[in-house]
Write a protein that holds these residues in place. Structure first.
Motif, PDB file in Angstrom:
ATOM      1  N   SER A 130       0.804  -1.216   0.000  1.00  0.00           N
ATOM      2  CA  SER A 130       0.000   0.000   0.000  1.00  0.00           C
ATOM      3  C   SER A 130       0.840   1.270   0.000  1.00  0.00           C
ATOM      4  N   GLY A 131       2.100   1.156   0.435  1.00  0.00           N
ATOM      5  CA  GLY A 131       2.960   2.334   0.467  1.00  0.00           C
ATOM      6  C   GLY A 131       2.557   3.347   1.517  1.00  0.00           C
ATOM      7  N   TYR A 132       1.924   2.905   2.590  1.00  0.00           N
ATOM      8  CA  TYR A 132       1.543   3.837   3.659  1.00  0.00           C
ATOM      9  C   TYR A 132       2.802   4.491   4.231  1.00  0.00           C
ATOM     10  N   PRO A 133       2.857   5.826   4.239  1.00  0.00           N
ATOM     11  CA  PRO A 133       4.097   6.490   4.697  1.00  0.00           C
ATOM     12  C   PRO A 133       4.406   6.281   6.179  1.00  0.00           C
ATOM     13  N   ASP A 134       3.374   5.950   6.972  1.00  0.00           N
ATOM     14  CA  ASP A 134       3.643   5.736   8.407  1.00  0.00           C
ATOM     15  C   ASP A 134       4.115   4.313   8.690  1.00  0.00           C
ATOM     16  N   CYS A 135       4.335   3.528   7.635  1.00  0.00           N
ATOM     17  CA  CYS A 135       4.900   2.184   7.808  1.00  0.00           C
ATOM     18  C   CYS A 135       6.380   2.152   7.451  1.00  0.00           C
ATOM     19  N   ARG A 136       6.937   3.310   7.080  1.00  0.00           N
ATOM     20  CA  ARG A 136       8.328   3.318   6.600  1.00  0.00           C
ATOM     21  C   ARG A 136       9.316   3.501   7.744  1.00  0.00           C
ATOM     22  N   GLN A 137      10.504   2.987   7.503  1.00  0.00           N
ATOM     23  CA  GLN A 137      11.558   3.031   8.521  1.00  0.00           C
ATOM     24  C   GLN A 137      11.864   4.442   9.028  1.00  0.00           C
ATOM     25  N   PRO A 138      12.004   5.459   8.151  1.00  0.00           N
ATOM     26  CA  PRO A 138      12.307   6.803   8.671  1.00  0.00           C
ATOM     27  C   PRO A 138      11.217   7.322   9.603  1.00  0.00           C
ATOM     28  N   THR A 139       9.955   6.988   9.312  1.00  0.00           N
ATOM     29  CA  THR A 139       8.860   7.420  10.185  1.00  0.00           C
ATOM     30  C   THR A 139       8.996   6.781  11.556  1.00  0.00           C
ATOM     31  N   ILE A 140       9.271   5.484  11.565  1.00  0.00           N
ATOM     32  CA  ILE A 140       9.358   4.761  12.835  1.00  0.00           C
ATOM     33  C   ILE A 140      10.554   5.264  13.644  1.00  0.00           C
ATOM     34  N   GLN A 141      11.672   5.500  12.966  1.00  0.00           N
ATOM     35  CA  GLN A 141      12.864   6.010  13.672  1.00  0.00           C
ATOM     36  C   GLN A 141      12.606   7.395  14.265  1.00  0.00           C
ATOM     37  N   ALA A 142      11.939   8.238  13.478  1.00  0.00           N
ATOM     38  CA  ALA A 142      11.658   9.605  13.954  1.00  0.00           C
ATOM     39  C   ALA A 142      10.680   9.571  15.132  1.00  0.00           C
ATOM     40  N   LEU A 143       9.700   8.669  15.042  1.00  0.00           N
ATOM     41  CA  LEU A 143       8.712   8.570  16.127  1.00  0.00           C
ATOM     42  C   LEU A 143       9.368   8.046  17.403  1.00  0.00           C
ATOM     43  N   GLU A 144      10.252   7.081  17.236  1.00  0.00           N
ATOM     44  CA  GLU A 144      10.974   6.557  18.411  1.00  0.00           C
ATOM     45  C   GLU A 144      11.735   7.687  19.103  1.00  0.00           C
ATOM     46  N   GLN A 145      12.386   8.512  18.288  1.00  0.00           N
ATOM     47  CA  GLN A 145      13.141   9.643  18.830  1.00  0.00           C
ATOM     48  C   GLN A 145      12.217  10.649  19.521  1.00  0.00           C
ATOM     49  N   ALA A 146      11.072  10.927  18.889  1.00  0.00           N
ATOM     50  CA  ALA A 146      10.112  11.881  19.472  1.00  0.00           C
ATOM     51  C   ALA A 146       9.585  11.355  20.813  1.00  0.00           C
ATOM     52  N   ILE A 147       9.309  10.065  20.875  1.00  0.00           N
ATOM     53  CA  ILE A 147       8.796   9.476  22.119  1.00  0.00           C
ATOM     54  C   ILE A 147       9.871   9.513  23.209  1.00  0.00           C
ATOM     55  N   ARG A 148      11.102   9.170  22.818  1.00  0.00           N
ATOM     56  CA  ARG A 148      12.204   9.201  23.799  1.00  0.00           C
ATOM     57  C   ARG A 148      12.355  10.590  24.402  1.00  0.00           C
ATOM     58  N   LEU A 149      12.265  11.590  23.535  1.00  0.00           N
ATOM     59  CA  LEU A 149      12.406  12.970  24.010  1.00  0.00           C
ATOM     60  C   LEU A 149      11.168  13.417  24.773  1.00  0.00           C
ATOM     61  N   GLY A 150      10.011  13.144  24.180  1.00  0.00           N
ATOM     62  CA  GLY A 150       8.763  13.674  24.741  1.00  0.00           C
ATOM     63  C   GLY A 150       8.348  13.015  26.039  1.00  0.00           C
ATOM     64  N   MET A 151       8.804  11.762  26.256  1.00  0.00           N
ATOM     65  CA  MET A 151       8.466  11.073  27.500  1.00  0.00           C
ATOM     66  C   MET A 151       9.683  10.951  28.418  1.00  0.00           C
ATOM     67  N   ASP A 152      10.834  11.412  27.918  1.00  0.00           N
ATOM     68  CA  ASP A 152      12.083  11.277  28.660  1.00  0.00           C
ATOM     69  C   ASP A 152      12.217   9.846  29.181  1.00  0.00           C
ATOM     70  N   TYR A 153      12.164   8.921  28.232  1.00  0.00           N
ATOM     71  CA  TYR A 153      12.042   7.509  28.586  1.00  0.00           C
ATOM     72  C   TYR A 153      12.802   6.675  27.558  1.00  0.00           C
ATOM     73  N   ASP A 154      13.477   5.644  28.032  1.00  0.00           N
ATOM     74  CA  ASP A 154      14.264   4.779  27.151  1.00  0.00           C
ATOM     75  C   ASP A 154      13.347   3.735  26.518  1.00  0.00           C
ATOM     76  N   LEU A 155      12.939   4.001  25.282  1.00  0.00           N
ATOM     77  CA  LEU A 155      12.014   3.108  24.596  1.00  0.00           C
ATOM     78  C   LEU A 155      12.559   2.769  23.212  1.00  0.00           C
ATOM     79  N   THR A 156      12.520   1.493  22.856  1.00  0.00           N
ATOM     80  CA  THR A 156      12.953   1.060  21.524  1.00  0.00           C
ATOM     81  C   THR A 156      11.746   0.512  20.775  1.00  0.00           C
ATOM     82  N   ILE A 157      11.580   0.958  19.522  1.00  0.00           N
ATOM     83  CA  ILE A 157      10.504   0.421  18.684  1.00  0.00           C
ATOM     84  C   ILE A 157      11.110  -0.594  17.716  1.00  0.00           C
ATOM     85  N   HIS A 158      10.633  -1.820  17.802  1.00  0.00           N
ATOM     86  CA  HIS A 158      11.093  -2.886  16.907  1.00  0.00           C
ATOM     87  C   HIS A 158      10.059  -3.105  15.802  1.00  0.00           C
TER      88      HIS A 158
END
Ligand code: ZN
Length: 222
Positions: A130-158
């Protein structure tokens, strides 16, 4: 103690990821979360609950009713049919629910935070047809970073299926012992059990199993 939280939709990919997490983190270390976002096919929720039961993992169902209120896509708006091809403006299928994975993963991260879980697992794949843009690696990496910063929490998205073909995902499911659970997953965009076999989602699923040379346990169940 739970180490990993799997976002479980009741579909083939997230179910495979649940078994990947069991293998990676160990039994009794994994929990699952499913979102009731007003999806047309309520059968997805039953499938997710059944898969979680088979895998013997604790399962949380969280409601999000905003997507249905937003409308405009065929997965939450019962007035719209799933159309083949892409929308002229967005160049995406009309099954695209804008923001869905971003919201799901953010809520899942909030639940993980509360439960001191440091790993999220999602079945998104860049190779998805489907090419959904929220399924792409850069989106997931950026979201992981946003969550780490926004929650000040060590979280890894696999996202273990990110670069896998559908056939590879099917082979992985067999290696992980996930095939019996795949008999209880839901893929069909027409919401049918047994699956309709002709919608884009059914076609993609059938192609993956055919290429892997493995019978689809869902089809075999009927
Ligand atoms: Zn179908």
């Amino acid at each position: 103690m739970t180490n990993a939280l799997v976002v479980l939709s009741g579909g083939q990919d997230s179910t495979t990821c649940l078994y990947w997490a069991l293998n990676r983190f160990g039994r009794r270390q994994v929990a699952a979360v499913t979102f009731d976002y007003g999806q047309r096919h309520r059968i997805e929720l039953d499938c997710a609950a059944h898969v979680a039961m088979l895998a013997e993992v604790p399962h949380t169902l969280l409601p999000i009713d905003t997507f249905a209120a937003l409308g405009g896509n065929a997965l939450t708006d019962a007035r719209l049919a799933v159309r083949p091809g892409v929308d002229a403006r967005t160049q995406l299928p009309n099954t695209f629910v804008p923001g869905r994975n971003l919201i799901f993963l953010t809520f899942a991260a909030a639940l993980a935070y509360q439960r001191c879980i440091h790993h999220l697992v999602t079945g998104v794949a860049q190779t998805d047809f489907s090419g959904y843009p929220d399924c792409r690696q850069p989106t997931i990496q950026a979201l992981e970073q946003a969550i780490r910063l926004g929650m000040d929490y060590d979280l890894t998205i696999h996202a273990p299926l990110m670069f896998e073909s559908k056939a590879d995902t099917v082979r992985m499911a067999r290696e992980l012992g996930a095939l019996p659970a795949l008999a209880w997953t839901h893929t069909c965009y027409n919401g049918q059990q047994p699956p309709c076999g002709v919608c884009p989602a059914c076609e993609l699923r059938a192609k993956g199993f055919a290429e892997a040379g493995i019978p689809d346990p869902l089809v075999e169940r009927f």
